[in-house]
Scaffold this active site. Structure first.
Site, PDB file in Angstrom:
ATOM      1  N   LYS A 151     -14.917 -48.130 -29.320  1.00 12.06           N
ATOM      2  CA  LYS A 151     -14.951 -48.794 -30.567  1.00 12.06           C
ATOM      3  C   LYS A 151     -14.791 -48.029 -31.840  1.00 12.06           C
ATOM      4  CE  LYS A 151     -17.958 -51.910 -28.432  1.00 12.06           C
ATOM      5  NZ  LYS A 151     -19.426 -52.485 -28.209  1.00 12.06           N
ATOM      6  N   LYS A 164     -11.046 -57.864 -19.798  1.00 10.76           N
ATOM      7  CA  LYS A 164     -12.249 -58.758 -19.441  1.00 10.76           C
ATOM      8  C   LYS A 164     -12.319 -59.857 -20.805  1.00 10.76           C
ATOM      9  CE  LYS A 164     -17.256 -58.345 -18.765  1.00 10.76           C
ATOM     10  NZ  LYS A 164     -18.364 -57.279 -18.697  1.00 10.76           N
ATOM     11  N   LYS A 190     -14.884 -62.341 -26.961  1.00  7.70           N
ATOM     12  CA  LYS A 190     -14.623 -62.672 -28.161  1.00  7.70           C
ATOM     13  C   LYS A 190     -13.770 -61.989 -28.931  1.00  7.70           C
ATOM     14  CE  LYS A 190     -17.545 -66.288 -28.447  1.00  7.70           C
ATOM     15  NZ  LYS A 190     -17.165 -67.806 -28.639  1.00  7.70           N
TER      16      LYS A 190
END
Length: 353
Positions: free
Chosen positions: A130, A213, A216
């Site tokens: 991230k 996977k 959102k």
């Protein structure tokens, strides 16, 4: 790291005490998606009868990547709780609560942060992934210390077991390390938890990018939101990526999109994926997509109705959460008090002498 593989319980053998389990889920969107349900929540429902289960909506963790508007966070949190109940969590069988309602989580987290090396936290794969997207300087300290708070979530309940997917194994290993480090220094205080590997967990992939996977963060087009209407669900599934071949077979390497649709259909109908694939011998992708859409709508419509019925009674949701917080604190406060005493903090009683 040791693992507990969960099989069907033997009704002839009743343990004297059920092992304790802890798991959490973030309220980061307006609807859980099918991957959330099949990959985690469905297992929570089955595990609540064989464990002393603590299930937490981790609203503190929801702040790590973004700070949602207060009204948005409140709404998402209520919707998350309603969906968990609609999925089958029973407050009489499990303890369902909000992370922010139990301050022992953050009070223990600070202690564990002071026992965690900066390098240990920075090496966590999710943080590196991230942080690399926008540079570490653009992310909060909370993102870095997220796994330590997650460790506190687990250890404050002395959980024997934690359901984990592949993306959380590293975090659980850090939890085990911190528990062992504390115990080695201050004496046996925390239970060192094991990973729970459910017997059959469906890994649901993104409809538009089946190499990843379902999430959102990849965009709405590839996500099956459980609170979407039937038309939206059907449209997304009909537009799912497949391949230029026409044969329907389960082959995750060569045919990831088709295999993902077969996995979804098998999971929703409780059938082995290869048996499901056999139903479409000689048929094209259109028949498969129609069957997946029908099965998805058949599950999602009553799920959404149950969720909306629960949301119509916010006072009852609040009562369930208040009761869950009381039950959670009854356990967490004992663990925290023991940890604080062994560290050497003065108790309020001692400080008043």
């Amino acid at each position: 790291m040791s693992e507990l593989v969960i099989m069907a319980p033997n009704s002839d053998e009743q343990p004297a005490r059920l092992p304790r389990l802890l798991s959490g889920i973030q309220p980061t969107s307006d609807s859980y998606h099918l991957g959330n349900y099949l990959g985690a929540v469905k297992q929570w429902v089955s595990l609540q009868s064989s464990y002393e289960a603590f299930y937490c909506v981790v609203d503190l963790h929801a702040l790590t990547l973004d700070l949602p508007a207060p009204d948005v966070l409140r709404e998402r949190t209520r919707v998350s709780v309603a969906q968990l109940l609609a999925a089958g969590l029973d407050p009489q069988q499990c303890t369902l609560f909000l992370q922010s309602h139990v301050p022992e989580h953050t009070r223990l987290s600070w202690v564990l942060e002071c026992m965690t090396g900066y390098g240990e936290a920075a090496r966590m794969t999710q943080f590196k992934d991230k942080a690399s997207r926008g540079g570490a300087e653009h992310h909060s300290v909370g993102l870095l210390t997220y796994p330590v708070l997650q460790a506190a979530d687990i250890l404050v309940y002395e959980a024997d077991a934690v359901p984990v997917g592949e993306d959380q194994r590293q975090h659980l290993e850090l939890t085990r390390t911190l528990a062992q480090r504390f115990n080695s220094r201050y004496g046996n205080t925390f239970t060192v938890p094991d990973a729970v590997i459910p017997k059959a967990t469906a890994k649901i992939l993104d409809l538009q990018d089946p190499s990843k996977k379902m999430s959102k963060s990849l965009g709405d087009a590839g996500t099956i939101n459980l609170l979407d209407d039937a038309s939206s669900l059907t449209k997304k599934i009909k537009r799912a990526v497949t391949d230029t071949d026409t044969a329907v077979r389960f082959d995750p390497e060569a045919k990831p999109g088709v295999s993902n649709l077969l996995t979804i259909l098998g999971a929703l109908t409780d059938r082995p994926v290869h048996d499901v694939a056999g139903d479409f011998d000689g048929q094209g992708y259109g028949a498969l997509k129609s069957a997946v859409a029908d099965a998805t709508v058949a599950f999602a419509e009553p799920f959404a109705k149950r969720t909306n019925d629960l949301l119509a009674d916010p006072a009852e949701l609040d009562r369930i959460l208040a009761d869950g917080a009381d039950r959670a604190r009854a356990v967490a406060s004992v663990t925290l008090a023991a940890a604080y005493e062994r560290i050497g903090f003065l108790s309020p009683t001692e400080a008043r002498r």
